[in-house]
Design a protein around this motif. Structure first.
Motif, short mmCIF file in Angstrom:
data_model
loop_
_atom_site.label_atom_id
_atom_site.label_comp_id
_atom_site.label_asym_id
_atom_site.label_seq_id
_atom_site.Cartn_x
_atom_site.Cartn_y
_atom_site.Cartn_z
N ASN A 102 0.85 -1.20 0.00
CA ASN A 102 0.00 0.00 0.00
C ASN A 102 0.89 1.25 0.00
O ASN A 102 1.60 1.50 0.96
N PHE A 104 0.33 4.14 0.59
CA PHE A 104 0.04 5.08 1.68
C PHE A 104 0.67 4.64 3.00
O PHE A 104 0.52 5.31 4.01
N TYR A 148 -3.82 4.62 -7.93
CA TYR A 148 -4.30 5.80 -7.21
C TYR A 148 -4.15 7.06 -8.04
O TYR A 148 -4.96 7.99 -7.94
N ARG A 151 -6.98 7.08 -10.33
CA ARG A 151 -8.24 7.37 -9.64
C ARG A 151 -8.36 8.87 -9.33
O ARG A 151 -9.40 9.33 -8.85
N ILE A 153 -6.67 10.53 -6.99
CA ILE A 153 -6.49 10.94 -5.60
C ILE A 153 -5.01 11.11 -5.25
O ILE A 153 -4.68 11.41 -4.11
N LYS B 25 -16.07 6.95 -1.01
CA LYS B 25 -16.08 5.58 -0.51
C LYS B 25 -14.68 5.19 -0.06
O LYS B 25 -13.68 5.54 -0.70
N ALA B 26 -14.63 4.44 1.02
CA ALA B 26 -13.32 4.10 1.58
C ALA B 26 -12.46 3.31 0.61
O ALA B 26 -11.24 3.43 0.60
N SER B 27 -13.09 2.52 -0.22
CA SER B 27 -12.31 1.68 -1.14
C SER B 27 -11.54 2.52 -2.15
O SER B 27 -10.54 2.06 -2.71
N LEU B 28 -11.99 3.74 -2.39
CA LEU B 28 -11.28 4.61 -3.33
C LEU B 28 -9.83 4.78 -2.88
O LEU B 28 -8.92 4.93 -3.68
N PHE B 29 -9.64 4.76 -1.58
CA PHE B 29 -8.30 4.98 -1.03
C PHE B 29 -7.63 3.66 -0.65
O PHE B 29 -6.64 3.64 0.05
N GLY B 30 -8.22 2.58 -1.10
CA GLY B 30 -7.59 1.28 -0.87
C GLY B 30 -7.89 0.66 0.47
O GLY B 30 -7.26 -0.33 0.84
N ALA B 31 -8.84 1.19 1.22
CA ALA B 31 -9.21 0.55 2.49
C ALA B 31 -9.81 -0.82 2.19
O ALA B 31 -10.62 -0.96 1.29
N VAL B 32 -9.38 -1.81 2.94
CA VAL B 32 -9.75 -3.19 2.66
C VAL B 32 -10.57 -3.72 3.83
O VAL B 32 -10.21 -3.56 4.99
N SER B 33 -11.68 -4.39 3.51
CA SER B 33 -12.64 -4.78 4.55
C SER B 33 -12.46 -6.21 5.01
O SER B 33 -13.40 -6.85 5.41
N SER B 42 -4.10 4.13 4.55
CA SER B 42 -5.13 4.49 3.57
C SER B 42 -6.17 5.42 4.18
O SER B 42 -6.60 6.39 3.54
N TYR B 45 -4.68 8.85 4.76
CA TYR B 45 -4.53 9.55 3.48
C TYR B 45 -5.88 10.08 3.01
O TYR B 45 -6.00 11.20 2.53
N VAL B 59 -17.00 7.28 3.66
CA VAL B 59 -18.04 6.29 3.96
C VAL B 59 -17.48 4.87 3.96
O VAL B 59 -16.83 4.44 3.00
N TYR B 61 -18.59 0.96 4.18
CA TYR B 61 -19.70 0.02 4.07
C TYR B 61 -19.34 -1.28 4.80
O TYR B 61 -18.19 -1.47 5.23
N VAL B 62 -20.30 -2.16 4.86
CA VAL B 62 -20.18 -3.39 5.66
C VAL B 62 -18.80 -4.06 5.50
O VAL B 62 -18.27 -4.18 4.41
N TYR B 65 -12.72 -3.17 9.13
CA TYR B 65 -11.59 -2.34 8.69
C TYR B 65 -10.61 -2.18 9.85
O TYR B 65 -10.85 -1.39 10.77
N TYR C 130 -10.80 -6.83 -6.03
CA TYR C 130 -10.21 -5.51 -5.83
C TYR C 130 -9.74 -4.90 -7.14
O TYR C 130 -9.75 -3.69 -7.32
N LEU C 133 -12.81 -3.42 -8.66
CA LEU C 133 -13.08 -2.17 -7.95
C LEU C 133 -12.17 -1.05 -8.47
O LEU C 133 -12.60 0.09 -8.67
N HIS C 137 -13.18 2.54 -9.95
CA HIS C 137 -12.72 3.82 -9.41
C HIS C 137 -12.03 4.66 -10.48
O HIS C 137 -11.99 5.88 -10.40
N ASP C 148 -19.97 -0.52 -1.51
CA ASP C 148 -18.56 -0.27 -1.81
C ASP C 148 -17.87 -1.49 -2.44
O ASP C 148 -16.69 -1.71 -2.26
#
Lengths: 506, 247, 491
Positions: A102, A104, A148, A151, A153, B25-33, B42, B45, B59, B61-62, B65, C130, C133, C137, C148
């Protein structure tokens, strides 16, 4: 072990080298206490991101008298960490520090303005040792960064459709550190350069294995403006320059360097001074290096940004399946009024084979295929009209070229007009191939003073339309025991001199 | 009357904010659930990015994290949709906060921030406490346990804070701590924090205009306690697990 | 003598036909086992070649075979020998993403197909999901990103539609980006002895059988981050019928065995026999008809559930029924044992079931129809359910006063889950809008004191109870009847 190293260094003879080497070993590893990183709660599961835990461990050890932070076998994932004074990361056999994928999880150092996994800034007595591995997993990280950027960002101009070097994490970046020891480890797969030592004093690198071809610009090792360097017994495979010395600071210089017993493979240059060469390079002793399957030159010394290059001794080089052997170049790129210079270069005991095909073909990130008809280029020593390369001695050299230069494919003749038409290209990025076709198949020397060749054998395996050596604007020199072998070349004039004075050919 | 005013002001603030808030959405920044990837980098950032780009809602979602300390910045609201769980990292070294006070989610001198939604912040208090105890036993941590235990939320010197709807669970330290904040609106939250001793639900110190309503507390420490004197408090319709009103 | 001749002739013919099913090794087609060569076109060529040549076996031996979507065709039998792994590409564009049947192994209108052996199908679904996704994005793929995550482009593992004579045996199927296997409108489907590891991403059902006829699922193991063994009916003119599931074990972060959610046509003639469910977030068995489908003649025998959030959930709803009325009748559940935990039964799974925003004490088994649409003729015999008890009315409360019971919403259009009503007024069974319910030898145990009665009947017409046993500390009310008639309690 330490005594043994010291002994070997003394045997090398130069008093200056012995002195700094002695200082180096006298100061480190006096009383190293060992701490297990897992004791701080780090997990070797290849999943848990340990950044903060490893950082805390380093800080603790540094604040409590120093010691080694030991990694037992296992996979330790981390983002950016900062090594601190008197701490050595010791990676046992089987231990791997894995870079987070990652982007970040990495920081750009505010002073260096570059991203790395392991930073050290203004620290003393630090090191990374042991038979373990640092694996940046840079291919994935770099591609994640590209995602990224697309995207929207993360900002980057995507030069050549890849993020700029300084935004991609490299494995190790040490800046202004003293007494640095890097031994036995494997460094692999960074997203950018692999390891940089910048303005460090007393750097000791021994027995490392570097596999650095996971992404573009994967230099093997970059030693920038360092004073007192021993680099030896190491192996490098890199998707950019392998043993790379740089000078980023016009007021600094890379000096007092010993390189010994190293083997390198590169999709750029083997041993390289530059490209950024602002302050310069002084007092180098390079001995016994092997460069193979390398796209560009086995040896490139470039003074293109106002820096100096002097007192460089290269002894015992094998260059096999490498696109070019020697490229010495003064340019005038980012000099900003400073005067570049190159003098007192000794290169001896070289055996080289130059192939007809692309020597790094098949590597993931092979060197860029160039758009030009160009017959095989000669070794080159090329200064500028106002900045001549001085006192170069080449002794006991044998270079085997494929020959077969075909004038219908590419042509550069030896008439005065042809030779004068070769552009100076002072501001151009310096590469042996920058002039496209050159008028010699063995050596091309221009704007130089005091060139000595002794026992130099140049072989062309097939007939070439060009002479072996072309000199243009050379003042003073001697050619002793220079032998040419080329099929069907009886009576061919192999040495052409143009605007040249005081050169004796024996 | 005063309370009423505060409510209106808060409502207005919320309303105006939600109108302009951009949703990320959190996934835009690579947050993984997946519950095992540490998302600190992430998420931080994302917060920095949103704050620097005019503010908005981040945001989730289910999903689970995993994260260490994150710092909330002005004009950023974290929204946890139903089923979204911010899971606190088990290692004490993943925490920080202002003035060496650890907290999972913290902010200092920020305006218009919040955490809303039907999701959960899970403090993993037992695991974090175990990490603290182990590290202290080994001598790597010197501070006393109480000062190390991370709160779930710590806001210092912030203005206009909205905490709404969320479930707060199992803090290692106190659940929420507001220090020198103004215009704090906490409503409709469910707090269950009993796995570590003396975990207080909400700690207030020198705050002004705090509105706490319609919330449930099951905590090992006091549900609501005050350190420095706060003023203009409105505490309406909150109960603990025994059904007692909280005041 | 003549007889012998015929016998010999027959034997020869038989052995010939066996030989006839030609065997092909993957390598003949240039298929590479190194895990990095993308084999999509080579495997497809192999299948087409075998199909056009009258059928046969395509043998994969030990190795990693990277591929995108391949389409299986009639009379082609894929054999994944032990150690052979069909590895799904992580690049979404290697799949048939514009098809509603996007998947790694796809078939439509094929007959006599099979995937057998001791090998593996690994969809690499997490990375793939992913990567999908990421494409969304970047604006390359358009997808509203429900929750999401991509709703439109995640490929399944196996997807067979309108196929006949299908056999899946021995293999391990894992890590799809979505449901790991779906059989839709297939006939004569046999699944035996497979292992399903379906936890790579969200909605990873273990097995989806949609509107199929004549299905036998046996001796298999399912671990899924959504429903484990799942029957669906997507087409209101079709049904899932003649289905038998035997000797299977399932773990799920949703339901163990589930009928639904989409139930347009319905389910008929099912035997669910001798199965186990454990560490499962929702119900051991859920039978739901929210979309107008018919549920008829279902037998569940010998189901054991351990550490499972709920035992039984039968539900008629009215969600996408478009005026059609769902029915559920003739359901027999016998020899069921279930242990319900106090805490979340699937905690620790990477994609555990969604934590719900609700104060809710542990829910009872429930049979819930709609007003006028009764669930009818349900037999529960030899049932034992062990609950944790210990409900706290201060945390969540639902009393048994008429206003409390009438306050429970019908929620006919909500997604049917046992927990949908939040707090329910019983701890053992909640039965509403049902008729002709038989309880025989039902043992309900609460380990700690309950504030609620064991069973609540609301709008039930006819319930015969015999051999009932209630165990809960401090006793408490056993049965509460409301708006119900014909409730007979025998010893």
């Amino acid at each position: 072990m330490i005594n043994n190293r010291l002994f070997k260094l003394k045997m090398m003879g130069k008093p200056g080298v012995t002195l700094f080497a002695f200082l180096l070993f006298a100061t480190i590893h006096v009383s190293a206490k060992d701490y297990l990183v897992t004791d701080f709660g780090a997990k070797a599961d290849g999943i848990t991101l340990n950044t903060r835990t490893i950082q805390r461990a380093i800080d603790y050890i540094s604040e409590n008298g120093g010691g080694r932070l030991v990694f037992d076998a296992g996979n330790y994932v981390t983002g950016t960490i900062y090594l601190k004074s008197n701490v050595t990361l010791h990676l046992k056999y089987g231990a791997t520090i894995l870079g987070s994928t990652n982007p970040f999880d990495y920081v750009s150092d505010p002073k260096i303005k570059w991203v790395a996994m392991i930073f050290a800034v203004n620290q003393n007595n630090i090191g990374i040792t042991g038979r373990g591995t640092i694996n940046g997993r840079g291919f994935i990280t770099a591609n994640n960064l590209v995602n990224y950027i697309h995207r929207g960002i993360f900002k980057d101009e995507l030069k050549y459709d890849r993020p700029r070097e300084w935004r991609r994490p490299q494995n190790v970046y040490f800046r202004e550190c003293t007494n640095v020891t890097i031994t036995d480890i494997t460094l692999r797969d960074p997203a950018s350069w692999n390891q940089t030592y910048d303005q460090c004093k007393n750097l000791y690198v021994d027995n490392i294995y570097v596999d650095s071809k996971s992404y573009w610009n994967n230099d093997g090792i970059d030693i920038v403006d360092c004073d007192g360097v021993v680099l030896k017994n190491s192996y490098f495979d890199a998707a950019d320059d392998v043993l790379c010395f740089k000078s980023h600071d016009a007021n600094s210089i890379c000096q007092n360097v010993v390189v010994e017993n190293c083997i390198g493979r590169s999709s750029a240059n083997g041993l390289k001074f530059g490209t950024v060469s602002r302050g310069g390079f002084r007092n180098f002793k390079i001995k016994n290096i092997t460069i193979f399957d390398t796209f560009r030159s086995a040896i490139t010394f470039a003074a293109v940004d106002g820096g100096i290059i002097e007192n460089i001794e290269v002894d015992s080089v094998r260059s096999i399946n490498t696109g070019n052997v020697i490229f010495l170049r003064i340019g005038d790129r980012w000099s900003k009024g400073k005067k570049p210079s190159m003098k007192n270069i000794r290169i001896s005991n070289v055996y080289a084979e130059v192939p007809i095909g692309k020597p790094d073909a098949g590597y993931n990130y092979e060197g860029p295929v160039e758009d030009n008809p160009r017959n095989i280029s000669p070794a080159s020593i090329v200064g500028l009209p106002d900045y001549k390369i001085q006192d170069v001695k080449l002794k006991n050299i044998e270079i085997v070229y494929p020959g077969a230069g075909n004038p219908l494919y590419a042509y550069r003749g030896t008439s005065p007009a042809d030779l004068d038409s070769i552009p100076e290209m002072p501001a151009r990025y310096p590469e042996f191939s920058q002039w496209k076709e050159l008028p010699a198949w063995g050596f091309y020397v221009r704007h130089a003073e005091g060139i000595e060749f002794e026992n130099v054998i140049l072989r062309a395996q097939k007939k070439d339309y060009r002479p072996a050596i072309v000199m243009d604007d050379v003042k003073g020199g001697s050619f002793k025991e220079v032998i040419f072998t080329e099929p069907e070349s009886e009576g061919k004039k192999q040495i052409i001199q143009h605007n040249t004075e005081g050169v004796t050919v024996y | 009357m005063k309370v009423y005013k505060i409510i209106i002001i808060n409502a207005l603030l919320l309303w105006s904010f939600s109108l302009t808030a951009k949703e990320y959405k959190a996934s835009l920044f690579g947050a993984v659930s997946d519950g095992i990837t540490l998302n600190t980098g992430s998420i931080q950032y994302a917060i920095d990015y949103i704050s620097e780009n005019g503010g908005g809602r981040l945001v989730f979602y289910v999903g689970r994290y995993l994260t260490g300390s994150i710092q909330l910045k002005s004009n950023v609201v974290i929204e946890l949709k139903e089923g979204a769980v911010l899971v606190a990292a088990p290692s004490i070294y993943d925490y920080d906060g202002p003035e060496n006070r650890n907290a999972l989610l913290w902010a200092e001198k920020q305006d218009s921030i919040g955490v809303v939604g039907k999701g959960v912040i899970e403090g993993q208090g037992t695991l974090v406490l175990e990490s603290i105890k182990t590290q202290r036993k080994k001598g790597y941590l010197k501070e006393n346990i109480g000062s190390l235990c991370p709160a779930l939320i710590y806001m210092k010197g912030c203005n206009s804070i909205t905490i709404e709807g969320i479930n707060l669970r199992e803090a290692c330290g106190n659940v929420q701590f507001y220090n020198g904040c103004t215009l704090v609106s906490i409503s409709n939250i469910t707090t269950v924090s009993t796995s570590v001793e003396n975990s207080q639900g909400i700690l207030l110190s020198e705050c002004d205009r705090v509105n706490l309503s319609d919330s449930f507390f099951d905590t090992s420490g006091k549900e609501l306690s005050q350190a420095g004197a706060s003023k203009n408090l409105s505490i309406v319709n909150n109960i603990n697990k025994d059904g007692k009103k909280i005041r | 003598m003549e007889k012998l001749k015929i016998f010999v002739l027959l034997f020869t013919l038989l052995s010939c036909s066996k030989l006839w099913a030609a065997d092909y090794n993957a390598s003949i087609f240039g298929i590479k086992s190194n895990g990095t060569t993308l084999n999509t076109t080579a495997i497809q060529k192999a299948i087409d070649h075998i199909h056009e040549g009258g059928g046969g076996h395509l043998n994969f031996y030990v190795g990693r075979y990277l591929t995108g979507t391949i389409e299986l065709k009639s009379d082609v039998h894929i054999i994944l020998h032990e150690g052979a792994i069909l590895v799904g590409s992580t690049n979404v564009y290697d799949y048939n993403i514009d098809s509603p049947y996007r998947s790694l192994v796809y078939a439509k209108n094929a007959e006599n197909i099979s995937i057998t052996g001791l090998g593996v199908i690994d969809g690499q679904g997490r990375q793939l999901a992913y990567n999908v996704l990421d494409q969304v994005h970047k604006g390359i793929l358009e997808d509203p990103l429900k929750y999401d995550r991509s709703a439109k482009y995640r490929p399944k593992g196996i997807c067979f539609r309108e196929c006949k004579n299908v056999k899946i045996e021995g293999i391990t199927i894992k890590n799809a980006a979505e449901w790991v296997q779906m059989y839709d409108q297939c006939e004569n489907l046999e699944i035996n002895n497979i292992t399903v590891d379906s936890k790579a991403f969200w909605n990873n059902d273990g097995l989806d059988i949609v509107d199929c006829k004549n299905v036998l699922v046996t001796n298999s193991f399912f671990d899924a981050s959504d429903d484990a063994i799942c029957f669906k009916s997507h087409d209101e003119n079709k049904m899932c019928e003649n289905v038998e599931v035997r000797n299977c074990v399932a773990r799920s972060s949703a339901n163990g065995i589930k009928f639904g959610t989409v139930t347009k046509g319905g389910y008929k003639n099912f035997k669910i026999i001798n199965n186990k469910v454990y560490d499962t977030f929702r119900s051991a068995i859920t039978i739901a008809t929210p979309d107008g489908g018919v549920v008829d003649n279902i037998l569940v025998d010998s189901l054991r559930a351990y550490n499972t959030g709920n035992a039984i959930y039968l539900r008629i709803g009215a969600r996408w029924n478009k005026g059609r009325k769902g029915t559920m009748s003739n359901v027999t559940i016998r020899n069921l044992y279930a242990e319900i935990p106090a805490s979340k039964p699937d905690a620790g799974y990477e994609y555990e079931g969604p934590v719900e925003d609700l104060p809710r004490n542990v829910s009872p088994a429930s049979i819930v129809g709609l007003p006028g649409q009764y669930i009818s003729n349900v037999t529960l015999s030899n049932i034992e359910i062990v609950y944790p008890g210990g409900s706290n009315p201060k945390y969540a409360f639902r009393g048994i006063k008429p206003s409390d019971l009438d306050g429970i919403p019908e929620m006919e259009s909500a997604y049917p889950e046992f927990s949908q009503f939040k707090e329910l007024p019983a701890w053992g069974f909640y039965v509403r809008h049902a008729q002709d319910i038989k309880f025989e030898n039902v043992v309900l145990t609460a380990k700690e004191k309950e504030y609620r009665p064991a069973i609540v009947f609301d709008d039930v017409k006819g319930a015969a109870m015999s051999g009932m046993e209630y165990n809960s500390p401090g006793g408490g009310k056993k049965v509460h009847k409301y708006k119900s008639t014909g409730i007979i309690q025998k010893k």
